[in-house]
Design an enzyme around this catalytic site. Sequence first.
Site, PDB file in Angstrom:
ATOM      1  N   ASP A 245       1.439  -7.537   4.297  1.00 35.58           N
ATOM      2  CA  ASP A 245       0.199  -7.559   5.018  1.00 35.58           C
ATOM      3  C   ASP A 245      -0.785  -7.187   3.817  1.00 35.58           C
ATOM      4  O   ASP A 245      -0.393  -7.332   2.740  1.00 35.58           O
ATOM      5  CB  ASP A 245       0.178  -6.755   6.382  1.00 35.58           C
ATOM      6  CG  ASP A 245      -0.887  -7.810   7.276  1.00 35.58           C
ATOM      7  OD1 ASP A 245      -1.982  -7.766   6.685  1.00 35.58           O
ATOM      8  OD2 ASP A 245      -0.406  -7.689   8.341  1.00 35.58           O
ATOM      9  N   HIS A 268      -1.105  -9.746   2.015  1.00 34.84           N
ATOM     10  CA  HIS A 268      -2.257 -10.740   2.340  1.00 34.84           C
ATOM     11  C   HIS A 268      -3.493 -10.628   1.712  1.00 34.84           C
ATOM     12  O   HIS A 268      -4.611 -10.940   2.336  1.00 34.84           O
ATOM     13  CB  HIS A 268      -2.428 -10.522   3.846  1.00 34.84           C
ATOM     14  CG  HIS A 268      -1.284 -11.108   4.679  1.00 34.84           C
ATOM     15  ND1 HIS A 268      -1.412 -10.962   6.189  1.00 34.84           N
ATOM     16  CD2 HIS A 268      -0.124 -11.589   4.474  1.00 34.84           C
ATOM     17  CE1 HIS A 268      -0.251 -11.320   6.517  1.00 34.84           C
ATOM     18  NE2 HIS A 268       0.347 -11.801   5.642  1.00 34.84           N
TER      19      HIS A 268
END
Length: 434
Positions: A245, A268
Amino acid sequence: MKFLHALTQTAALLSLGLSVEGKFNRARNEACKPKHPFHPLPPSPPRKRTCHVPSNGDGTDDAHHVLSTLRKCNNGGKIVFDEDKEYTIGTAMDMTFLRHVDLEILGTIKFSNDTDYWQENSFRHGFQNATTFFQLGGVDVNVYGGGTLDGNGQVWYDLFHEEALTLRPILVGIIGLKGGTIGPLKLRYSPQWYQLVANSTDVLFDGIDISGYSSSENEAKNTDGWDTYRSSNIVIQNSVVNNGDDCVSFKPNSTDIIVQNMHCNGSHGISVGSLGQYKGEVDIVKNILVYNISMYNASDMARIKVWPGVASAMSEDLQGGGGLGAVSNITYDKMYIDNVDWAIEVTQCYGQKNQTLCNQFPSNLTISDVHIKNMWGTTSGKRDPNVGTIVCSSPDVCKDIHVSNIDVTSPSGTDDYICTNVDESLLDVNCSSG
Ligand SMILES: *[C@@H]1O[C@H](CO)[C@@H](O)[C@H](O)[C@H]1NC(C)=O
Ligand SMILES: *[C@@H]1O[C@H](CO)[C@@H](O)[C@H](O)[C@H]1NC(C)=O
Ligand SMILES: *[C@@H]1O[C@H](CO)[C@@H](O)[C@H](O)[C@H]1NC(C)=O
Ligand SMILES: *[C@@H]1O[C@H](CO)[C@@H](O)[C@H](O)[C@H]1NC(C)=O
Ligand SMILES: *[C@@H]1O[C@H](CO)[C@@H](O)[C@H](O)[C@H]1NC(C)=O
Ligand SMILES: *[C@@H]1O[C@H](CO)[C@@H](O)[C@H](O)[C@H]1NC(C)=O
Ligand SMILES: *[C@@H]1O[C@H](CO)[C@@H](O)[C@H](O)[C@H]1NC(C)=O
Ligand SMILES: *[C@@H]1O[C@H](CO)[C@@H](O)[C@H](O)[C@H]1NC(C)=O
Ligand SMILES: *[C@@H]1O[C@H](CO)[C@@H](O)[C@H](O)[C@H]1NC(C)=O
Ligand SMILES: *[C@@H]1O[C@H](CO)[C@@H](O)[C@H](O)[C@H]1NC(C)=O
Ligand SMILES: *[C@@H]1O[C@H](CO)[C@@H](O)[C@H](O)[C@H]1NC(C)=O
């Protein structure tokens, strides 16, 4: 052994950094130097005594040893977690009373797998239902030693797959710390975010090594490297993050923050937000400098995510919108990307697939004074022909977004951007889609 490993890793990083630097020098003929904190960090006087933390050594809870040693050596001491010892922590530890103390972590600290206990007793921080195994705060605290904090995440990855509302603790909670350095340290198998930095000022993170993958088919989800919240004058640098993430995420009221010299893989990206999730709340993120980043196998590099002006639900554990505030003075400078879906992603429609709805209810959270410059590399091709997307919900709430000196293409050679409700004259990219 550990030292040798650290040396090898540093050498690998250095060669990587040098090649990044070489490329930029050729591209820009300009030196790439580490940036200084927005404000000088306060001094940390030398510690005068040392206390060692005993361990039961049999997998039973050592939390009381940690707390009693901290009390004994607080106010000017150093507490040592010995090398080759494994400490088990089965109790939520409130360590916000610390004053002028060092924690030298040479061994391993492992959190117990009692998911019922932790869901009941971990520290709750309100924002996004964040909970932490422990909270560490106070004044002038340094945590280093190169040892390991292990969150025993597998049991949580599997439980989360069964029950989306499981409250998974964050491995490291830096809560209300005024002055300190964190690192070098290894962080492994966090149940969700690796580090929450909240209510803190003047903290330097240096040399954090993050990794931990699920060994079952249930992925390790929401494993952000850092989330900063209500915090100011923070530096995050010289770290390696292998996660799934955000590599670093600036949550509400993150100001005066530098992130530099980072190697991020699988993430991310480095994200502002998400912001505006809570109706009526005011979120401020300003004065952020992201510098000298290598980003691999990621969904994004530079990312700004803002919820729409109206509350909406995307899924059971992702809902919100209708917040107020501002994102301003954000700089992303010197970035190398490889296999990244979006080089740049700016959205004011986060958590919502219906762009019509987002345009109908423009975000009340403005974005302005954004500078994204000096990026090169290759995307994954997943968004072909696009490599970037800059989509605001109305030109009134998005101003002064500058993009320049970007040398990024997809593997097939395209370099298109989706640009909507934004001043294209400030974007030195091909706004051919959207
Ligand atoms: C939890 O940890 C205990 C003690 O280390 C171990 O015996 C048990 O198998 C673990 N349970 C799970 C579900 O991993
Ligand atoms: C931070 O400080 C505020 C105000 O004192 C408090 O309400 C909050 O619980 C603290 N912690 C976090 C994570 O915001
Ligand atoms: C977070 O808390 C809110 C209530 O404050 C609740 O509605 C929501 O379902 C919770 N989400 C998770 C993931 O626990
Ligand atoms: C850039 O970051 C890398 C780590 O990713 C580091 O090795 C290198 O030294 C940095 N470059 C400069 C000039 O600081
Ligand atoms: C980098 O991320 C990819 C994709 O998530 C993963 O397969 C790979 O193992 C990671 N590399 C390292 C060194 O962890
Ligand atoms: C963030 O800062 C704004 C402006 O100072 C304030 O109104 C808001 O309450 C703060 N939010 C949090 C979560 O502290
Ligand atoms: C904006 O950010 C830059 C760093 O990128 C910093 O040097 C500058 O002081 C900031 N501006 C303000 C008004 O704080
Ligand atoms: C990116 O992912 C590929 C495939 O999983 C892997 O081989 C490579 O090592 C990863 N890159 C980094 C820097 O970890
Ligand atoms: C998208 O939002 C618009 C405006 O609110 C609404 O009319 C439309 O039905 C929505 N579409 C879908 C697929 O939900
Ligand atoms: C927020 O935005 C919505 C839709 O754009 C608007 O109707 C509402 O009045 C705004 N709320 C505030 C407090 O500005
Ligand atoms: C835009 O595309 C054209 C034609 O493909 C190319 O010559 C130009 O360099 C591109 N501009 C930028 C800023 O990428």
